[in-house]
Write a protein that holds these residues in place. Structure first.
Motif, PDB file in Angstrom:
ATOM      1  N   PHE A  82       0.789  -1.238   0.000  1.00  0.00           N
ATOM      2  CA  PHE A  82       0.000   0.000   0.000  1.00  0.00           C
ATOM      3  C   PHE A  82       0.824   1.292   0.000  1.00  0.00           C
ATOM      4  O   PHE A  82       0.260   2.361  -0.151  1.00  0.00           O
ATOM      5  CB  PHE A  82      -0.950   0.004   1.201  1.00  0.00           C
TER       6      PHE A  82
ATOM      7  N   ILE B 207       2.032   3.352  -4.450  1.00  0.00           N
ATOM      8  CA  ILE B 207       1.429   4.670  -4.693  1.00  0.00           C
ATOM      9  C   ILE B 207       2.501   5.758  -4.806  1.00  0.00           C
ATOM     10  O   ILE B 207       2.190   6.939  -4.946  1.00  0.00           O
ATOM     11  CB  ILE B 207       0.378   5.029  -3.615  1.00  0.00           C
TER      12      ILE B 207
ATOM     13  N   VAL C 239       8.380  11.554   2.492  1.00  0.00           N
ATOM     14  CA  VAL C 239       6.956  11.671   2.129  1.00  0.00           C
ATOM     15  C   VAL C 239       6.091  11.691   3.388  1.00  0.00           C
ATOM     16  O   VAL C 239       5.193  12.532   3.544  1.00  0.00           O
ATOM     17  CB  VAL C 239       6.527  10.523   1.197  1.00  0.00           C
TER      18      VAL C 239
ATOM     19  N   LEU D 219       3.873  14.996   4.560  1.00  0.00           N
ATOM     20  CA  LEU D 219       2.440  15.019   4.912  1.00  0.00           C
ATOM     21  C   LEU D 219       2.250  15.508   6.345  1.00  0.00           C
ATOM     22  O   LEU D 219       1.372  16.340   6.621  1.00  0.00           O
ATOM     23  CB  LEU D 219       1.834  13.627   4.744  1.00  0.00           C
TER      24      LEU D 219
ATOM     25  N   TYR E 191       1.751   3.394   8.333  1.00  0.00           N
ATOM     26  CA  TYR E 191       0.941   3.826   7.205  1.00  0.00           C
ATOM     27  C   TYR E 191       0.327   5.194   7.504  1.00  0.00           C
ATOM     28  O   TYR E 191      -0.811   5.313   7.946  1.00  0.00           O
ATOM     29  CB  TYR E 191      -0.170   2.813   6.889  1.00  0.00           C
ATOM     30  N   PHE E 192       1.097   6.240   7.271  1.00  0.00           N
ATOM     31  CA  PHE E 192       0.611   7.618   7.323  1.00  0.00           C
ATOM     32  C   PHE E 192      -0.168   7.944   8.595  1.00  0.00           C
ATOM     33  O   PHE E 192      -1.172   8.638   8.562  1.00  0.00           O
ATOM     34  CB  PHE E 192      -0.175   7.950   6.062  1.00  0.00           C
TER      35      PHE E 192
ATOM     36  N   LEU F 246       1.161  13.439  -3.522  1.00  0.00           N
ATOM     37  CA  LEU F 246       0.522  12.417  -2.700  1.00  0.00           C
ATOM     38  C   LEU F 246      -0.354  13.116  -1.671  1.00  0.00           C
ATOM     39  O   LEU F 246       0.088  14.068  -1.027  1.00  0.00           O
ATOM     40  CB  LEU F 246       1.564  11.537  -2.003  1.00  0.00           C
ATOM     41  N   GLY F 247      -1.576  12.653  -1.561  1.00  0.00           N
ATOM     42  CA  GLY F 247      -2.517  13.283  -0.643  1.00  0.00           C
ATOM     43  C   GLY F 247      -3.067  12.289   0.355  1.00  0.00           C
ATOM     44  O   GLY F 247      -3.200  11.096   0.074  1.00  0.00           O
TER      45      GLY F 247
ATOM     46  N   VAL G 113      -3.925   7.119   1.626  1.00  0.00           N
ATOM     47  CA  VAL G 113      -2.971   8.014   0.982  1.00  0.00           C
ATOM     48  C   VAL G 113      -2.740   7.506  -0.426  1.00  0.00           C
ATOM     49  O   VAL G 113      -2.554   6.309  -0.645  1.00  0.00           O
ATOM     50  CB  VAL G 113      -1.664   8.105   1.782  1.00  0.00           C
ATOM     51  N   ALA G 114      -2.799   8.429  -1.385  1.00  0.00           N
ATOM     52  CA  ALA G 114      -2.717   8.025  -2.791  1.00  0.00           C
ATOM     53  C   ALA G 114      -2.263   9.201  -3.631  1.00  0.00           C
ATOM     54  O   ALA G 114      -2.231  10.350  -3.165  1.00  0.00           O
ATOM     55  CB  ALA G 114      -4.090   7.548  -3.268  1.00  0.00           C
ATOM     56  N   GLN G 115      -1.938   8.880  -4.873  1.00  0.00           N
ATOM     57  CA  GLN G 115      -1.577   9.951  -5.799  1.00  0.00           C
ATOM     58  C   GLN G 115      -2.823  10.757  -6.159  1.00  0.00           C
ATOM     59  O   GLN G 115      -3.905  10.191  -6.368  1.00  0.00           O
ATOM     60  CB  GLN G 115      -0.937   9.367  -7.057  1.00  0.00           C
TER      61      GLN G 115
END
Lengths: 395, 139
Positions: free
Chosen positions: A136, A140, A147, A151, A380-381, B90-91, B102-104
């Motif tokens: 996942f 992407i 990254v 975010l 994961y974020f 990426l958002g 989270v994805a492009q």
């Protein structure tokens, strides 16, 4: 929770560290041997006196499912207690508590805690992270930790406002430490300015090159034993772990967490409660620094300042070795280098070195204690995966 | 960063037994999530348990694929397989039914992005079996 460290049952009797290097061609075993050699030399101990071994999982040996055993074999050790800790950058600090627990429960008497990695030499591409990373994140376009911190920085900016000047100030302050740290990576032993920080290459907005650690090769470690035995050996330059708190996978049941909140919101206040102290009592702060903003978030969530006040706190506080709150006096990992997943030992070793009075060129005078932290794993974020805090006291 | 090889294609995810239903639905252009039947909370990525209970008592539910953009980053140094897309965005998307993906972000310039803006899922076919989620403005 009870604090079994409060009455100082164990003591760190020696530390060791090699200079961080970009690409040495060496393996973690060679670095560990150098680190152990330094400490045997200092203490007069023999390797046969070591009966406990705590390691962490280095990227360079990822896939070796017998790592600790292999390490013992390389070093000629016959431990009666072993521990492999894989909470990333929390591992070196976390191993002190694990070794302390082994010592007070009679599982071993003299433990070597060693962190060494060769990420600069091997890279990280050979690792098998499995799970969400491969399925996942990589598909992407997850390029790496910048990254995740890009975010996180954007979320912080929306909530509190991000002050790049404050982060640049941290970058310069840490670089000044690396200039006088012989173990800092050679490439970083030159001064930088806030403008250099601003102008450095953008990787994942707003994260710049000088926000980030550079992975490299190196190693560090310590010897820990019961305070009783340390004193019987005639050692008096001791460092005591007096309080510890750790958390992994902060708030897993929230599917939409505030990424600016981390496990330090739990372990910061907890470590102070356990020590019977407050942030005002801390003489030196050695926070884990994979990214500059991580240092600022720790200042806020551990309680040196309030949420959203980190930038003002940084700009209004002298964090140099002669300042009111010295921070990462040897350059931190961002300016001394991150020896892979042994990186947490960079901040830790500097704190011990300071408390033993051996920080040549940057010694903090009259520092009786230090707060050291670790950060582990990019999940994961969410925010990072593991957080820990330890308070160390000098003799 | 150091592992980039020029012109390699973007990675194709390998489903696990747990995540297979999600990728099967993705192939049909549908987004499905694991949902806790008790609280209605959705979770992403798929796990072997419902994190609310620690048991495998989750339900797969199709969701609208709509959500709001909470944070983003413009990536200038690409991941392996993304060299020909730089810079790409990426958002972090909070889905209407809960859960975060989270994805492009596609079909939008970064100066048009606003916090909280409405987005919807779209799909990038990577192979016969795998379509990867992306998000675009929901006008």
């Amino acid at each position: 929770m009870d604090n079994f460290l409060r009455d100082k049952p164990v003591a760190i009797i020696a530390y060791g560290e090699v200079q961080n290097q970009r690409r040495s061609g060496k393996r973690p075993y060679e670095f560990a041997a150098e680190v152990m050699g330094q400490m045997l030399e200092k203490t007069g101990l023999k390797n046969s006196d070591i009966d406990g071994l705590a390691t962490h999982m280095p990227t360079a040996e990822a896939g070796n499912t017998f790592y600790t055993n292999t390490m013992a074999d390389n070093l000629g050790l016959q431990p009666r207690w072993t521990q492999l800790t894989d909470i990333g950058g929390c591992s070196p600090v976390g191993n002190i508590t694990r070794a302390a627990a082994a010592i007070v429960t009679g599982q071993c008497e003299m433990a070597l805690c060693v962190a060494a990695d060769s990420t600069g030499t091997t890279g990280i591409g050979h690792r098998r992270l499995g799970g969400y990373r491969q399925e996942f994140m990589e598909p992407i376009g997850f390029q790496g930790p910048p990254v995740a911190f890009g975010l996180l920085s954007h979320a912080y900016d929306q909530k509190y406002g991000l002050n790049l000047e404050a982060l640049g100030h941290l970058a310069v302050m840490q670089r000044n430490g690396a200039l006088v740290n012989d173990n800092a990576i050679e490439q970083f032993r030159k001064p930088i300015t806030v403008q250099d920080y601003m102008d450095s290459r953008v990787i994942a907005e707003p994260i710049r090159l000088l926000d980030c650690v550079m992975r490299c090769d190196g190693g560090n470690g310590l010897l820990i034993t019961s305070t009783e035995r340390a004193k019987a050996m005639g050692l008096d330059n001791l460092v005591y772990p007096v309080a510890y708190s750790e958390i992994t996978n902060f708030e897993p049941d929230d599917p939409n967490p505030d990424v600016t909140e981390t496990g330090f919101a739990t372990v910061g206040p907890d470590v102070f409660t356990k020590a019977g102290m407050s942030p005002d009592d801390i003489d030196m702060f050695h926070p884990y620094d994979d990214f500059l903003i991580a240092m600022m978030l720790q200042m806020e969530q551990i309680g040196f300042c309030g949420r959203g006040e980190g930038s003002d706190f940084i700009l209004g506080t002298d964090m140099s070795p002669t300042g009111t709150l010295p921070v990462n006096t040897g350059g931190g990992q961002i300016s001394a280098g991150q020896p892979g997943l042994g990186g947490g030992g960079v901040n830790l070793t500097e704190a011990i070195r300071q408390l033993m009075g051996e920080a040549t060129g940057r010694q903090v005078t009259d520092a009786k204690n230090a707060l050291v932290t670790g950060i582990g794993v990019i999940p994961y974020f969410r925010n990072w995966g593991s957080s820990n805090c330890m308070i160390l006291e000098g003799a | 960063m150091a592992d980039e090889k020029p012109n390699q294609p973007p990675p194709i995810p390998s489903p696990s037994p747990v995540s297979q239903p999600m990728w099967d639905a993705a192939k049909e252009g549908k987004l499905v999530l694991q949902v806790d039947p008790g609280s209605g909370k959705a979770q992403f990525w798929p796990r072997p348990v419902n994190v609310q209970t620690g048991k495998a008592d989750y339900e797969w539910r199709e969701v609208s694929g709509k959500g709001t953009l909470s944070a983003w980053t413009k990536v200038h140094v690409p991941a392996p397989g993304f060299a020909d897309r730089v810079p790409y965005i990426l958002g972090s998307v909070d889905l209407t039914e809960g859960g975060r993906v989270v994805a492009q972000l596609v079909n939008i310039e970064d100066d048009a992005l606003t916090p909280g803006m409405a987005v919807k899922v779209s799909w990038e076919k990577r192979s016969e079996d795998i379509s990867v989620y992306q998000f675009e403005p929901d006008d």
